[in-house]
Design a protein around this motif. Structure first.
Motif, short mmCIF file in Angstrom:
data_model
loop_
_atom_site.label_atom_id
_atom_site.label_comp_id
_atom_site.label_asym_id
_atom_site.label_seq_id
_atom_site.Cartn_x
_atom_site.Cartn_y
_atom_site.Cartn_z
N ALA A 128 30.83 -6.02 -13.57
CA ALA A 128 29.83 -5.68 -12.55
C ALA A 128 30.34 -4.63 -11.57
CB ALA A 128 29.39 -6.94 -11.80
N GLY A 129 31.64 -4.67 -11.22
CA GLY A 129 32.16 -3.76 -10.22
C GLY A 129 32.04 -2.30 -10.64
N VAL A 146 29.31 3.20 -11.33
CA VAL A 146 28.81 4.25 -12.22
C VAL A 146 27.30 4.44 -12.05
CG1 VAL A 146 28.44 4.85 -14.64
CG2 VAL A 146 30.65 3.96 -13.91
N SER A 147 26.56 3.33 -11.94
CA SER A 147 25.10 3.43 -11.79
C SER A 147 24.73 4.14 -10.50
CB SER A 147 24.48 2.03 -11.82
OG SER A 147 24.78 1.36 -13.02
N ASP A 148 25.41 3.79 -9.40
CA ASP A 148 25.13 4.47 -8.13
C ASP A 148 25.49 5.94 -8.20
OD1 ASP A 148 24.22 2.10 -7.10
OD2 ASP A 148 26.08 1.62 -6.01
N ALA A 149 26.61 6.25 -8.87
CA ALA A 149 27.03 7.65 -8.98
C ALA A 149 26.01 8.45 -9.81
CB ALA A 149 28.41 7.74 -9.62
N LEU A 150 25.55 7.90 -10.92
CA LEU A 150 24.54 8.58 -11.74
C LEU A 150 23.27 8.82 -10.94
CD1 LEU A 150 24.90 6.71 -15.16
CD2 LEU A 150 25.61 9.05 -14.64
N SER A 151 22.89 7.83 -10.16
CA SER A 151 21.68 7.98 -9.36
C SER A 151 21.83 9.08 -8.32
CB SER A 151 21.34 6.64 -8.69
OG SER A 151 20.08 6.68 -8.11
N GLY A 209 21.97 0.66 -15.83
CA GLY A 209 23.03 -0.07 -15.13
C GLY A 209 22.50 -1.01 -14.09
N HIS A 210 21.57 -0.53 -13.25
CA HIS A 210 21.00 -1.40 -12.21
C HIS A 210 20.20 -2.54 -12.82
CE1 HIS A 210 21.31 2.13 -9.16
NE2 HIS A 210 22.35 1.31 -9.05
N GLY A 211 19.53 -2.27 -13.96
CA GLY A 211 18.78 -3.34 -14.61
C GLY A 211 19.69 -4.43 -15.16
N LEU A 212 20.80 -4.03 -15.77
CA LEU A 212 21.76 -5.03 -16.27
C LEU A 212 22.31 -5.88 -15.14
CD1 LEU A 212 23.74 -2.87 -18.87
CD2 LEU A 212 22.06 -4.65 -19.35
N LEU A 213 22.63 -5.22 -14.03
CA LEU A 213 23.17 -5.96 -12.89
C LEU A 213 22.13 -6.92 -12.31
CD1 LEU A 213 25.06 -3.03 -11.14
CD2 LEU A 213 26.11 -5.02 -12.24
N ALA A 214 20.86 -6.47 -12.27
CA ALA A 214 19.81 -7.33 -11.73
C ALA A 214 19.57 -8.53 -12.62
CB ALA A 214 18.52 -6.52 -11.54
N VAL A 215 19.58 -8.33 -13.93
CA VAL A 215 19.37 -9.44 -14.86
C VAL A 215 20.49 -10.47 -14.73
CG1 VAL A 215 19.37 -10.04 -17.31
CG2 VAL A 215 18.00 -8.12 -16.51
N GLU A 216 21.72 -9.99 -14.58
CA GLU A 216 22.86 -10.89 -14.48
C GLU A 216 22.92 -11.59 -13.13
OE1 GLU A 216 26.60 -12.39 -13.46
OE2 GLU A 216 25.90 -10.47 -12.65
N GLY A 217 22.30 -10.96 -12.11
CA GLY A 217 22.32 -11.55 -10.78
C GLY A 217 23.25 -10.86 -9.81
N SER A 267 18.32 4.45 1.47
CA SER A 267 18.47 3.01 1.72
C SER A 267 19.83 2.51 1.27
CB SER A 267 17.36 2.25 0.99
OG SER A 267 17.46 2.44 -0.41
N THR A 268 20.36 3.07 0.17
CA THR A 268 21.68 2.66 -0.32
C THR A 268 22.76 3.02 0.68
OG1 THR A 268 20.98 2.93 -2.61
CG2 THR A 268 23.35 2.95 -2.17
N VAL A 269 22.70 4.26 1.20
CA VAL A 269 23.70 4.67 2.19
C VAL A 269 23.63 3.80 3.43
CG1 VAL A 269 24.37 6.56 3.73
CG2 VAL A 269 23.79 7.04 1.34
N THR A 270 22.39 3.47 3.88
CA THR A 270 22.24 2.65 5.09
C THR A 270 22.80 1.25 4.87
OG1 THR A 270 20.24 3.88 5.67
CG2 THR A 270 20.56 1.74 6.72
N ARG A 271 22.49 0.66 3.71
CA ARG A 271 23.00 -0.69 3.44
C ARG A 271 24.53 -0.69 3.36
NH1 ARG A 271 18.76 -0.77 -0.38
NH2 ARG A 271 20.27 -0.45 -2.04
#
Length: 435
Positions: free
Chosen positions: A192-193, A198-203, A240-248, A420-424
């Motif tokens: 997950a880490g 990688v997902s955030d970087a691609l985005s 990547g984000h979908g896989l992470l969301a499915v896993e929790g 929103s990602t940067v703010t969080r």
């Protein structure tokens, strides 16, 4: 579902030795219904098993085993029923498509037989008569068109049939075993880490490329490889984000924003493809219109001379030399008309793409698409009375607007997601959380 009653003929001369596209759409539709009904029956049985598994009125050790077995069997059937439903759906699509393809082959056969009848009648009359020779030429042209039409239909139908067969293979080649999903989720959790990084970087890279494409298009009017790159990057981020969301381990919101951006970019790419297709079709129609107009102009200019020559040919008292001269006048006029038409059509086909600047360059996020749409609109104005040009270009303005809005909306959503990602992340660091 209804199908045309016309049976498939046995004699396919002069197009083919046998039926080039055999098959029974009715049988395909019946098999699709049978599988669909079987799937519905399995769904009903699954519902019954789930009710047994949830029934807490029974007590005792046997009751626990009954509920456990019923729930386990329902889960297994749930996985298996998808096969029948998917295959049924693919067959339901194929039945009417096969009907349409077979109808087109029959139309080609009718055209070929009509050409054969014309040619046979012409040969009987006498091929030396000029009018008869013209009819023979037309019949030969019809026959070639019928053969080309049949070849195109058969190739398209076979390609589509292979696609349906592949889909059916995929639907039936599943794995109805337990445990893989759990192992898959464990694999995602262990990684997950780096998967999140990688997902955030691609985005982030996708957003940067999209913004760069807009800036370059508006300021320089130059094309950059924006949309395709953005789509692939956004697809990777969404995966990547979908896989992470499915896993929790991730957020469904991030996946939803990526999916929306991907959908809008994909819609923009579809619209861009529509504009390019409209450009190609409009140029063909405009070339035909230019050819016809140029030929007509030459023929109108030589009409009086051709009429005089025709009268000489029709007069039985005309000498042989006079007839030759009259025929030469007519032939020369037609050759001149053909050359003028060819030059006019070539000029239209060679028409370059216009230059665009500013916000007009944002059509579909691609400058080339904007230029193509401008060329289509120019042809549309130039040949305003030609039905073919108007039909080929009728949707280009709507497609251009869809492309512009889609690419812009996808970029805005992508930017909002990054903000929103940067703010969080900022507040997470400030509070010492591990978000």
């Amino acid at each position: 579902m209804t199908f045309p009653p016309r049976p498939r003929p046995r004699d396919w001369a002069p197009l083919a030795a046998t039926d080039p596209l055999p098959g029974d759409p009715v049988a395909v539709a019946q098999e699709a219904k049978r599988l669909r009904d079987l799937g519905a029956e399995m769904r009903a049985q699954i519902a019954t098993l789930r009710r047994i598994g949830e029934d807490d009125t029974l007590a005792g050790e046997f009751a626990e085993k009954l509920r456990s077995s019923a729930a386990d069997l329902a889960g297994r059937l749930e996985k298996a029923v998808g096969r029948y439903e998917h295959v049924s759906g693919h067959l339901e699509k194929w039945a009417p498509e096969l009907t349409g393809y077979q109808a087109e082959t029959l139309a080609a056969l009718d055209k070929a037989k009509a050409a054969e009848e014309i040619r046979g009648a012409a040969v009987t009359t006498g091929p030396d008569v000029p009018a008869v020779q013209c009819a023979v030429d037309d019949a030969e042209c019809m026959l070639r068109q019928a053969r080309d039409q049949l070849a195109t239909v058969v190739e398209t139908a076979q390609r589509r049939g292979r696609e349906i067969a592949d889909l059916i293979d995929d639907a039936t080649d599943d794995d109805v075993k337990d445990g893989r999903w759990d192992r898959f989720k464990d694999l995602v959790a262990r990684n997950a880490g780096w998967l999140k990084g990688v997902s955030d970087a691609l985005s982030l890279v996708a957003t940067a490329v999209a913004v760069s494409a807009i800036v370059v298009a508006v300021l320089a009017g130059s094309a950059v490889p924006g949309v395709n790159v953005v789509i692939w990057l956004t697809a990777g981020a969404a995966l990547g984000h979908g896989l992470l969301a499915v896993e929790g381990s991730g957020s469904w919101t991030s996946f939803g924003l990526d999916a929306f951006a991907l959908a809008t970019f994909g819609l923009g790419r579809w619209a861009a493809g529509g504009v390019r297709l409209a450009d190609a079709n409009t140029r063909l129609a405009a070339a035909a219109a230019a050819r016809t107009g140029a030929r007509r102009a030459v023929l109108e200019a030589t009409q009086i001379r051709r009429l005089r020559a025709a009268r000489v040919l029709a007069d039985p008292r005309s000498s042989a030399a006079g007839r030759r001269g009259a025929q030469a006048v007519i032939d020369t006029a037609h050759r001149s008309a053909a050359r003028a038409g060819a030059r006019a059509a070539a000029a239209v086909r060679a028409e370059p793409l216009p230059q665009v600047r500013g916000m007009a360059a944002l059509a579909g996020g691609n400058v080339d698409v904007a230029r193509a749409s401008q060329r289509v609109l120019a042809f549309r104005s130039q040949f305003a009375t030609h039905a073919g040009v108007q039909a080929a270009s009728s949707q280009v303005e709507a497609l251009r607007r869809v492309g512009t809005i889609s690419f812009s909306a996808g970029t805005v959503v992508d930017l909002s997601d990054k903000g929103s990602t940067v703010t969080r992340n900022f507040f997470a660091r400030e509070t010492g959380s591990g978000w």
